[in-house]
Design a protein around this motif. Structure first.
Motif, PDB file in Angstrom:
ATOM      1  N   TRP A 155      -3.483  11.468  -4.406  1.00 11.67           N
ATOM      2  CA  TRP A 155      -3.508  10.617  -3.214  1.00 11.67           C
ATOM      3  C   TRP A 155      -4.449  11.261  -2.195  1.00 11.67           C
ATOM      4  CZ3 TRP A 155      -2.711   5.919  -1.647  1.00 11.67           C
ATOM      5  CH2 TRP A 155      -2.710   5.639  -0.287  1.00 11.67           C
ATOM      6  N   ASP A 156      -5.620  10.712  -2.060  1.00 13.93           N
ATOM      7  CA  ASP A 156      -6.606  11.262  -1.129  1.00 13.93           C
ATOM      8  C   ASP A 156      -7.188  10.179  -0.239  1.00 13.93           C
ATOM      9  OD1 ASP A 156      -8.046   9.879  -2.989  1.00 13.93           O
ATOM     10  OD2 ASP A 156      -9.310  11.568  -3.616  1.00 13.93           O
ATOM     11  N   GLN A 157      -6.406   9.136  -0.002  1.00 15.10           N
ATOM     12  CA  GLN A 157      -6.866   8.011   0.800  1.00 15.10           C
ATOM     13  C   GLN A 157      -6.293   8.093   2.212  1.00 15.10           C
ATOM     14  OE1 GLN A 157      -6.338   4.210  -1.281  1.00 15.10           O
ATOM     15  NE2 GLN A 157      -6.003   5.353  -3.175  1.00 15.10           N
ATOM     16  N   PRO A 158      -6.901   7.370   3.147  1.00 16.82           N
ATOM     17  CA  PRO A 158      -6.324   7.338   4.500  1.00 16.82           C
ATOM     18  C   PRO A 158      -4.949   6.686   4.480  1.00 16.82           C
ATOM     19  CG  PRO A 158      -8.051   5.685   4.277  1.00 16.82           C
ATOM     20  CD  PRO A 158      -8.123   6.547   3.050  1.00 16.82           C
ATOM     21  N   ASP A 159      -4.100   7.067   5.415  1.00 20.37           N
ATOM     22  CA  ASP A 159      -2.775   6.469   5.503  1.00 20.37           C
ATOM     23  C   ASP A 159      -2.887   4.978   5.749  1.00 20.37           C
ATOM     24  OD1 ASP A 159      -1.880   9.004   5.246  1.00 20.37           O
ATOM     25  OD2 ASP A 159      -0.908   9.129   7.203  1.00 20.37           O
ATOM     26  N   PRO A 160      -2.137   4.172   5.007  1.00 21.25           N
ATOM     27  CA  PRO A 160      -2.153   2.736   5.284  1.00 21.25           C
ATOM     28  C   PRO A 160      -1.539   2.438   6.641  1.00 21.25           C
ATOM     29  CG  PRO A 160      -0.461   3.270   3.671  1.00 21.25           C
ATOM     30  CD  PRO A 160      -1.249   4.520   3.888  1.00 21.25           C
ATOM     31  N   ALA A 161      -2.034   1.426   7.294  1.00 18.43           N
ATOM     32  CA  ALA A 161      -1.547   1.009   8.607  1.00 18.43           C
ATOM     33  C   ALA A 161      -1.222  -0.477   8.570  1.00 18.43           C
ATOM     34  CB  ALA A 161      -2.588   1.291   9.679  1.00 18.43           C
ATOM     35  N   MET A 162      -0.346  -0.917   9.477  1.00 15.67           N
ATOM     36  CA  MET A 162      -0.007  -2.326   9.613  1.00 15.67           C
ATOM     37  C   MET A 162      -0.767  -2.900  10.791  1.00 15.67           C
ATOM     38  SD  MET A 162       4.095  -2.575   8.891  1.00 15.67           S
ATOM     39  CE  MET A 162       4.762  -2.165   7.269  1.00 15.67           C
TER      40      MET A 162
ATOM     41  N   GLN B 125      12.126  -6.246  -4.055  1.00 18.69           N
ATOM     42  CA  GLN B 125      10.688  -6.006  -4.154  1.00 18.69           C
ATOM     43  C   GLN B 125       9.937  -7.119  -3.438  1.00 18.69           C
ATOM     44  OE1 GLN B 125       9.641  -5.496  -8.278  1.00 18.69           O
ATOM     45  NE2 GLN B 125      11.033  -3.768  -8.564  1.00 18.69           N
ATOM     46  N   PHE B 126       9.007  -6.688  -2.581  1.00 15.85           N
ATOM     47  CA  PHE B 126       8.227  -7.608  -1.770  1.00 15.85           C
ATOM     48  C   PHE B 126       6.772  -7.153  -1.789  1.00 15.85           C
ATOM     49  CE2 PHE B 126      12.537  -7.758  -0.362  1.00 15.85           C
ATOM     50  CZ  PHE B 126      12.779  -9.078  -0.018  1.00 15.85           C
ATOM     51  N   GLU B 127       5.889  -8.024  -1.321  1.00 11.06           N
ATOM     52  CA  GLU B 127       4.489  -7.645  -1.162  1.00 11.06           C
ATOM     53  C   GLU B 127       3.996  -8.133   0.178  1.00 11.06           C
ATOM     54  OE1 GLU B 127       2.451  -9.409  -4.426  1.00 11.06           O
ATOM     55  OE2 GLU B 127       2.614 -11.471  -3.686  1.00 11.06           O
ATOM     56  N   SER B 128       3.058  -7.383   0.742  1.00 11.15           N
ATOM     57  CA  SER B 128       2.480  -7.786   2.026  1.00 11.15           C
ATOM     58  C   SER B 128       1.243  -8.638   1.784  1.00 11.15           C
ATOM     59  CB  SER B 128       2.122  -6.550   2.853  1.00 11.15           C
ATOM     60  OG  SER B 128       1.122  -5.791   2.207  1.00 11.15           O
ATOM     61  N   HIS B 129       0.939  -9.505   2.763  1.00  8.36           N
ATOM     62  CA  HIS B 129      -0.234 -10.376   2.672  1.00  8.36           C
ATOM     63  C   HIS B 129      -1.015 -10.287   3.971  1.00  8.36           C
ATOM     64  CE1 HIS B 129       0.352 -12.740  -1.099  1.00  8.36           C
ATOM     65  NE2 HIS B 129       1.583 -12.269  -0.962  1.00  8.36           N
ATOM     66  N   GLY B 130      -2.203  -9.657   3.900  1.00  5.05           N
ATOM     67  CA  GLY B 130      -3.062  -9.549   5.065  1.00  5.05           C
ATOM     68  C   GLY B 130      -2.513  -8.635   6.148  1.00  5.05           C
ATOM     69  N   LEU B 131      -1.582  -7.767   5.798  1.00  3.57           N
ATOM     70  CA  LEU B 131      -0.919  -6.924   6.790  1.00  3.57           C
ATOM     71  C   LEU B 131      -1.426  -5.499   6.779  1.00  3.57           C
ATOM     72  CD1 LEU B 131       1.414  -6.385   8.836  1.00  3.57           C
ATOM     73  CD2 LEU B 131       2.897  -5.982   6.864  1.00  3.57           C
ATOM     74  N   ILE B 132      -1.641  -4.947   5.597  1.00  2.26           N
ATOM     75  CA  ILE B 132      -1.919  -3.520   5.450  1.00  2.26           C
ATOM     76  C   ILE B 132      -3.421  -3.257   5.395  1.00  2.26           C
ATOM     77  CG2 ILE B 132      -1.470  -1.458   4.076  1.00  2.26           C
ATOM     78  CD1 ILE B 132       1.055  -2.651   5.230  1.00  2.26           C
ATOM     79  N   ARG B 133      -3.849  -2.237   6.119  1.00  2.24           N
ATOM     80  CA  ARG B 133      -5.213  -1.723   6.006  1.00  2.24           C
ATOM     81  C   ARG B 133      -5.129  -0.334   5.383  1.00  2.24           C
ATOM     82  NH1 ARG B 133      -4.882  -6.126   7.725  1.00  2.24           N
ATOM     83  NH2 ARG B 133      -6.108  -7.140   9.367  1.00  2.24           N
ATOM     84  N   PRO B 134      -5.971  -0.035   4.398  1.00  2.00           N
ATOM     85  CA  PRO B 134      -7.125  -0.806   3.944  1.00  2.00           C
ATOM     86  C   PRO B 134      -6.813  -1.916   2.948  1.00  2.00           C
ATOM     87  CG  PRO B 134      -7.021   1.270   2.775  1.00  2.00           C
ATOM     88  CD  PRO B 134      -5.920   1.308   3.767  1.00  2.00           C
ATOM     89  N   GLY B 135      -5.594  -1.965   2.383  1.00  2.00           N
ATOM     90  CA  GLY B 135      -5.278  -3.015   1.435  1.00  2.00           C
ATOM     91  C   GLY B 135      -3.778  -3.210   1.326  1.00  2.00           C
TER      92      GLY B 135
END
Length: 784
Positions: free
Chosen positions: A561-568, A586-596
């Motif tokens: 894991w060498d990626q930036p911390d995800p943000a909302m 179990q859920f998934e986010s849509h258009g919420l998390i950066r970078p993905g």
């Protein structure tokens, strides 16, 4: 979004009747009266049983035999069992065996416990003075000997007591507390055992003679070393024997520095070792139950309230690097060293005491939070290893003790117990009231009514539970109280499938009627997604669904894991979640998390996955600024890499070997995803680094919350700097740069860097060192 970590109602300040229909007091069903139905909880118990039976009692008994002058029967285990805390695991092991026997009827466990007690009794008899222990003592010259050697010194007033060390022995009184608890558990969960009682009274006599030789001030000096809940041990011994000698000793083991402020409702917990304190409060709770001394109850209640409301994380655990931080600063301490598992094990014990005094659903809101999200995550559910810390820093993998490993940390010991007793707090009774506190599928025997109970539920994945009276030898009218968690916005209740109206009191839905065999009582509650802020920063949030903490799934733990911390990023965060498999939470986010976007799953099940639990929350405009700052930092890092001559990753085995590190009284550390190394008084660490011609800079990285420390940095035995640490930059790592005189590197390919603490100080920890060329106008890095 709530700014509090745990949605707990205010508890009454004193023990008096809860308004409504809840009883004044309550007691749990015996563990042996509860059998778990298939679930993750039942699986954990079975995995733990197999783990316990893989261990070899004679290896845990090695030091006990050796120090009593008896032949050893197997070699000692490694890890902590080969350190000066040796023997602590045996007490936990006895508890684990006894609890497992009660929970599932394991006769092999009962037989092992009986064998161990026989061996302890033989060791004690050979010693001849009541003494029995497995811990060792490290003398000043490094020789390791029987830990018994320290007690004549202490009785003469030669007391060298620090946080974890007493005259060269690692927490001996803590160690004995574990043995006492194990012996009591054998008696409580397997059956009366005169040998166990004789061991405890004999050892108690030895310990009492040690304390009798000390003044009150000397006792306080001894208690500066972690002593677990040894006060509880002697309070309990008094309760079972009626001998006032043990009560007097229990009351004398009162650590004033910590307990007086708590009895006066002062929170002075910041920067003290967390798990050292919790057992002391459990001991006070037991003393209150025996003596009625109000200040003991006040301290226990106040401590619980402060820890759960102001010092805890979303999963219910507490502490960072094993220490409490200042109240309401959790958001500044989301690291790879959060939530020591022993702390939560002990907080659940304390919660049970407080609840027995005065039932209140808020207490079990915390209990469920911590039990489900921390304790259930504590065990590796395939082979039965345990975590020490439960890291909440994004991307950090959990480190479990290996199946064949011999770590034997404190949290391995408490793990043996925690996963032997998942049925212990489901059912309670108070007067004629039946109370259901945890929705864990189980069957139970309620002796008072001659009842066979069933609890069918898909909780925490489904918001419904049905209590059934499968047998009821004494039918009649009595209340049944079902806990309504603080997060539940609504409830529905059904008796035999038909809706009923329930009374509400103390966090419970209460149905009183004439119950008979075959009756059922069903409760339904919505399990909705919600956000919860971390104390100290409303923009640092976690996701929950009902009692479950959800985590963003970042992939397998054996990856990197060498990626930036995800943000909302957004405004209506909950609206940007979609169900994937709600029956598994179990859920998934849509258009919420950066970078993905991410999939969100129950945190406790992420044992072999990397997780994101806490997220920074930004508006779209705020994210524009944050993203730019991140790119700027990446540019700075690339420039630094181009100018680097050599980098030393302290605390990591291969880099330290490559750089020919040597040391004395020096230890590797890991914190917030960074490895490092410190050196204690009288010690040092030294290593080689490559150099090149021209002006060089040595850069060292420190954590900004370190206490007052002073040490020297030398290159080829010439001091280039004296560094002071004094909590000057709380909440962050920072770099300090030291100019390296060209005369020290001229004509050389490498130099030796040495770090030496001043007397009475620790050097570091230093979280890495880097040698790089000085910046020129052309290569000057952008300002961060």
């Amino acid at each position: 979004m709530s700014g509090a970590t745990l949605p707990l109602a205010a508890l009454p300040a004193a023990a008096h009747a809860v308004t409504g229909a809840m009883p004044l007091k309550a007691e749990p069903f015996p563990l042996s009266a509860v059998r778990l139905r298939p679930s993750d909880f039942a699986h954990a118990v079975e995995v733990n049983r197999a783990y316990l039976l893989r261990l070899e009692p004679d290896r845990l008994l090695h030091n006990f035999h050796a120090f009593a002058g008896l032949p050893t029967k197997a070699k000692v285990y490694g890890g902590w069992e080969s350190d000066t805390i040796a023997g602590h695991t045996l007490g936990h092991y006895l508890s684990g065996l006894a609890l497992t026997h009660a929970q599932i009827g394991c006769t092999d466990c009962a037989a092992r416990a009986a064998y161990i007690i026989d061996e302890l009794a033989a060791c004690q008899a050979k010693n001849g003075d009541g003494y029995v222990a497995g811990f060792t003592r490290k003398r000043k010259d490094g020789t390791v000997v029987d830990g018994k050697e320290i007690f004549p010194e202490i009785m003469r007033g030669d007391i060298r007591s620090a946080g974890f060390d007493l005259n060269g022995c690692w927490v001996p009184l803590y160690n004995w507390h574990k043995m006492y608890t194990g012996l009591f558990d054998v008696i409580d969960h397997i059956g009366p055992n005169p040998k166990a009682m004789a061991i405890m009274t004999g050892l108690g006599g030895y310990i009492d003679r040690v304390f009798a030789a000390l003044s009150d001030d000397q006792v306080q000096t001894v208690l500066a070393c972690e002593h677990g809940g040894i006060n509880e041990s002697f309070a309990e011994l008094h309760a079972r024997t009626g001998d006032p000698r043990w009560l007097k000793l229990a009351e004398r083991i009162y650590h004033k520095k910590v307990l007086v402020p708590l009895s006066e409702k002062r929170d002075e917990l910041a920067n003290i070792h967390a798990n050292t304190q919790v057992p002391k409060l459990i001991g006070l709770a037991r003393l209150y139950e025996i003596t009625g001394e109000a200040k003991h109850a006040t301290a226990a209640r106040f401590f619980w309230e402060q820890v759960t409301r102001h010092h805890s994380y979303v999963i219910g655990g507490n502490a960072d690097r094993e220490y409490f931080t200042a109240a309401d600063t959790t958001a500044q301490h989301i690291t790879d060293q959060t939530c020591e598992s022993c702390n939560t094990y002990n907080m659940l014990k304390l919660t049970r005491h407080l609840y027995a005094w005065q039932p209140d659903g808020a207490l079990f809101d915390f209990y469920e939070r911590a039990h489900l999200n921390h304790i259930m995550a504590h065990q590796e559910p395939v082979n039965g290893g345990f975590t020490y810390m439960m890291p909440l820093m994004t991307g950090t993998k959990r480190a479990y003790s290996a199946m064949e490993g011999e770590e034997f940390w404190c949290c391995v010991g408490t793990g043996m117990e925690s996963h032997a007793k998942h049925g212990e707090s489901i059912f309670w009774q108070g007067g004629d009231t039946l109370i259901v506190n945890l929705y864990i599928p189980a069957d139970a025997t309620w002796a008072a009514r001659g009842a066979k109970l069933g609890l069918a539920t898909g909780w925490p994945f489904e918001g419904e539970a049905t209590l059934s009276f499968d047998a009821l030898d004494k039918p009649g009218s009595f209340p049944v109280a079902l806990r309504v968690p603080g997060f539940a916005k609504s409830t529905e209740l059904f008796v035999n499938g038909k809706p009923v109206t329930a009374a509400r009191a103390g966090g419970y839905a209460i149905v009183e009627r004439r119950w008979k065999k075959g009756d059922t009582l069903t409760i339904r509650m919505p399990l909705e997604l919600r956000m919860e802020s971390a104390p100290g920063d409303a923009q640092t949030v976690a996701v929950l669904r009902g009692p479950l903490v959800l985590a963003g799934d970042l992939g397998r733990a054996d990856g990197e894991w060498d990626q930036p911390d995800p943000a909302m990023v957004g405004t209506d965060l909950i609206a940007q979640f979609r169900p994937v498999a709600p029956e598994k939470a179990q859920f998934e986010s849509h258009g919420l998390i950066r970078p993905g976007d991410l999939n969100f799953v129950p945190f406790y099940r992420q044992y072999d996955r990397r997780s994101a639990v806490y997220f920074k929350h930004f508006t779209d405009a705020q994210w524009q600024v944050e993203e730019a700052a991140f790119l700027k930092e990446q540019e700075r890092q690339k420039d630094m890499l181009a100018r680097s001559v050599d980098v030393m990753h302290l605390g990591e085995m291969q880099p330290e070997r490559d750089h020919q590190l040597t040391s004395d009284i020096s230890y590797p550390v890991s914190y917030r995803g960074r490895s490092g190394r410190d050196a204690r008084t009288g010690g040092f660490f030294e290593f080689v680094m490559a150099v090149k011609p021209g002006p060089l800079i040595l850069q060292a990285t420190y954590w900004g919350d370190e206490g007052k420390r002073s040490f020297d940095i030398l290159i080829d035995n010439q001091r280039i700097a004296t560094q002071q640490l004094d909590r000057s930059r709380p909440g962050s790592f920072y770099d300090v740069e030291y100019s390296v005189p060209e005369a020290l590197t001229r004509g050389k390919k490498q130099v030796k860097v040495r770090v030496v603490p001043h007397d009475g100080n620790t050097a570091g920890p230093v979280f890495g060192m880097r040698l790089f060329t000085a910046a020129t106008a052309k290569t000057a890095a952008p300002t961060a």
